[in-house]
Design an enzyme around this catalytic site. Structure first.
Site, PDB file in Angstrom:
ATOM      1  N   GLY A  26       0.803  -1.216   0.000  1.00  0.00           N
ATOM      2  CA  GLY A  26       0.000   0.000   0.000  1.00  0.00           C
ATOM      3  C   GLY A  26       0.832   1.258   0.000  1.00  0.00           C
ATOM      4  CG  LEU A  45      -2.204  -2.214  -4.899  1.00  0.00           C
ATOM      5  CD1 LEU A  45      -1.938  -1.642  -6.273  1.00  0.00           C
ATOM      6  CD2 LEU A  45      -2.786  -1.144  -3.982  1.00  0.00           C
ATOM      7  CG  ASP A  46       1.312  -3.197  -3.628  1.00  0.00           C
ATOM      8  OD1 ASP A  46       1.750  -2.866  -4.745  1.00  0.00           O
ATOM      9  OD2 ASP A  46       1.006  -2.388  -2.745  1.00  0.00           O
ATOM     10  CB  ALA A  47      -1.231  -9.581  -4.230  1.00  0.00           C
TER      11      ALA A  47
END
Lengths: 286, 286, 286, 286
Positions: free
Chosen positions: C203, C229-231
């Site tokens: 995040g 997101l970001d995964a």
């Protein structure tokens, strides 16, 4: 290595002019020779922290008189402070479960003089590490625990800590969660090794979590235990590269090396009074 | 980032009681607010070194008066000292040959404010890096050199350094050896990046040497240039893992990343007056 | 460095006997010289993955004939596969916002031949990086975005990606979240750099999170973008030590160095077809 | 962890087409399941090296028949090769002097199954490590040495190595130089840990050398012993950061951690037949 007796002043408080001058002036006035000094100002929080180590020889104060002489100065500056004498060695207890790699590592370092402490006892909720503990000449207490016996086991542990005059508890892969009662009784005096790079992979089975996520780096974290699990002030961390070739077993093996060295560094820093806690963070004067 | 004007005192001399008290007492007396302070005692050599950075605002001395007021104290303590004002930015010159990776990296960092300096000029014995230098708004001097013209080229370089008021020379993969004359004229003011982990693989073609030796780690070293090649005081080093899969070209590529970051760190530490030299070693107050 | 033309086979599928023999027998039969080969078996998942790079010269198949000849073999073994020719360079687009450190780093590497790609264009939702992009001879597209114009801006971006034949999108600190539509259209073809050691501090404002938590190590993560997101699958990570002396600004500065090198490594690995994705993980044949 | 019995083929020889096809074809023909395979081509030297590990279960050859069946193929391809069965555990001897940190570390790893070997004996030219050796259930031989008795001591050591069927000698901070006679008798079978980042600081007292030079990184190197001191093929290296704050004692302490982990990694890699030597270099198939 024979070392000359020293005292260490640890100070923290609101930042203001004259702090360094006040402390160093006091020491100079009493003919103390400073051997190490370090300080830090957190400008965001307005907090000043200092560690000063000085030789006792040559001072015009006896070791027992320093605190009384220094107190008024520190109080006048609004500082929280502590005085530690190198002659007063910390007594430590080490808690383990089944795995002994961190325990053996600590005991081997201690035996060759790398860790300046006395080891009051090693306690395990399993008996596995009794032999090696006794080989190193340290008493081993087997404190088995079941869900029903948990409260009683912890009472027994606390009695032992008090009876043995323990000032530092090292959780060397102790796989039980200590209750808030015992954690709060030893603030910044219980060091835990968590087998991940916190805050990633808090909780159980972090190497399995890391494997599932496919990370390229794993870590270990030594921190002071607080009542919130895996969230206490971080003392030391380190990491190692991994790749797709590493199985979970390989991560566990590489992790053991991280756990050993990170925990040992944290214990040594603590024993040398190099760790100051403020808020939920540490200043490490290495 | 706008910063409040500060001054930095750098001191070194024989260790004795009262040094910290003397300096901090002086600053407190003149109402200076210390923002950073660090000191080091080399107990083996009996040398004390200190760096103190303090705000000018609020002092009862003008910036131009500090040196005169501080001098007698430092002299009385037998200290060598220097006073640096944050308002006086260092003027740097960067020397390059054909390869531009370190140069571009430095200029890009400088442009976003990471390196607090003025860049007087970039000089190259090849013209290759002229365009990028000019893109960043910096004058480029092409100073070609042949065995016959070497002495004259260096005289021209020295004239430029003097004319431009250069206080720091950065050898950003400049593949010519500077003569003792110019090196001695800028003591601890010429930073070189050597593409190996010194003292391993000094001299030419270090990546080829590393490949032949089959090392598993390569490095880079930033050091002050002295008249003895690759033997000056080390400011910063870093390393990277390599394996049998890495060709010489791979070592060169990985090495470029090391060279860039190690040189940039050294330059930044120097610009912030964090590097003190004593003997052939450095103290880096980071 | 002039390199001989090669082809690279990337294969993955259920593990079974005869996979290596089948592929290497095929290549030997057609007189191909293997220059690099690597394979991996995930024994837990029962998945086999292989990368074989071989010279085209000397083969009894033209480059255009290899796929047709190899297809039946791979299909018979139940393998998913792809064939890449070194002569067909990937066309990349780079997306930026205000900060240019990753962009300049990528362009500088590309210019000296470190990244084997064509750069179709750089697009920014801010105009800041236009000048440096053009200096490197690459077209810059300013695609400003507001909450209202977001959908239209992304449509324009997609049109540009298609029109320019882009095969790889690099998010070089592009501070907008791409919609699932564009992410799903480029599976394992969009590389993002996240400025933390994922999964820690996912995040926004990860360096501020890291500072607040008091970690002793910070990191950066390059991963393929997925709709979560970001995964997405992690390609590369690296870390740097920090201490209490590092302010948030210092973390940001140290982080920039991590971001640059981690993103550049991931892009290079991708361009050389060294990254295979299975599940949410990568195999990196470096 | 129970593992299925495997065999490992190690091959090296002049690079040519068909090597991988030949070996993998042989294994497929005999119904072997490959569990790990790795290969490397040194294009500069024209050398091909391969490691293939495969399960014995399901093969149409008994373990004792594989060599005879494989020999003609390998000979036809001009390869030097060796076959290792996982069931045949290496018998190791460990040599120490006074310091026990590497010895205890190895024995502790061995006891928890991290090192797949038998320990025939530990020999020391000092008696200091006898107790801990016996605690781990391993015979200890005290082999004191004086300048006069050196030849006889080494003869006694060689007799013991032969009598105990030792296939690997680990010099765990053994501070005597072995004579060429014994070194040549165990080519690539003697692993030494040197307490520096070779080739920097070869010879005696490397930490003192490092301290004098003011390096910012120290290292340790595990290598096969050859008759030229500290010049044998490097198996593994690692490094740690140091600063001006580190005394020689600190370097020694940090060095111990490096020595332990680097030596243990090298021993494990050797035991798993992951190290191939060619020229004076190693290929490490990790």
């Amino acid at each position: 290595m024979e070392r000359t007796p020293t005292a260490t002043l640890l100070l923290s408080g609101p930042d203001q002019k004259g702090l360094v001058a006040g402390v160093s002036g006091f020491l100079f006035h009493h003919h103390a020779n400073i051997v190490h000094a370090d300080q830090h100002t957190d400008h965001e929080e307005g907090v000043f922290l200092q560690r000063v180590e000085f030789e006792l020889a040559g001072m015009d104060l006896a070791p027992g008189e320093i605190a009384a002489a220094f107190g008024p100065l520190a109080d006048g500056l609004g500082m929280v402070w502590a005085l530690r004498l190198s002659a007063e060695r910390t007594r430590a207890a080490i808690l383990v479960s089944r795995e002994g790699h961190c325990l053996i590592d600590l005991l081997a370092r201690w035996k060759i003089g790398e860790l300046d402490m006395e080891v009051g006892f090693v306690a395990g909720n399993h008996p596995d590490q009794g032999d090696v503990t006794r080989y190193f000449g340290v008493p081993f207490r087997h404190l088995p625990v079941t869900p029903e016996s948990r409260a009683e086991q912890e009472r027994e542990l606390r009695r032992a800590l008090v009876a043995e005059g323990i000032g530092l508890v090292v959780l060397a892969r102790y796989m039980q969660v200590l209750s808030p009662g015992i954690v709060d009784a030893y603030p910044n005096r219980i060091i835990n090794i968590h087998h991940s790079f916190l805050p990633a992979f808090a909780g159980a089975r972090p190497y399995h979590q890391a494997y599932q996520r496919g990370v390229k780096v794993i870590g270990a974290t030594a921190h002071y235990a607080t009542s919130e699990l895996d969230a206490g002030p971080i003392i030391e961390q380190d990491v190692a590269r991994v790749s797709h070739r590493d199985t979970v077993e390989d991560l566990v093996r590489k992790g053991r090396d991280l756990e050993k060295v990170v925990l040992a560094r944290a214990v040594r820093l603590h024993l040398e009074d190099r760790v100051l806690v403020y808020g939920n963070k540490t200043v490490v004067f290495d």
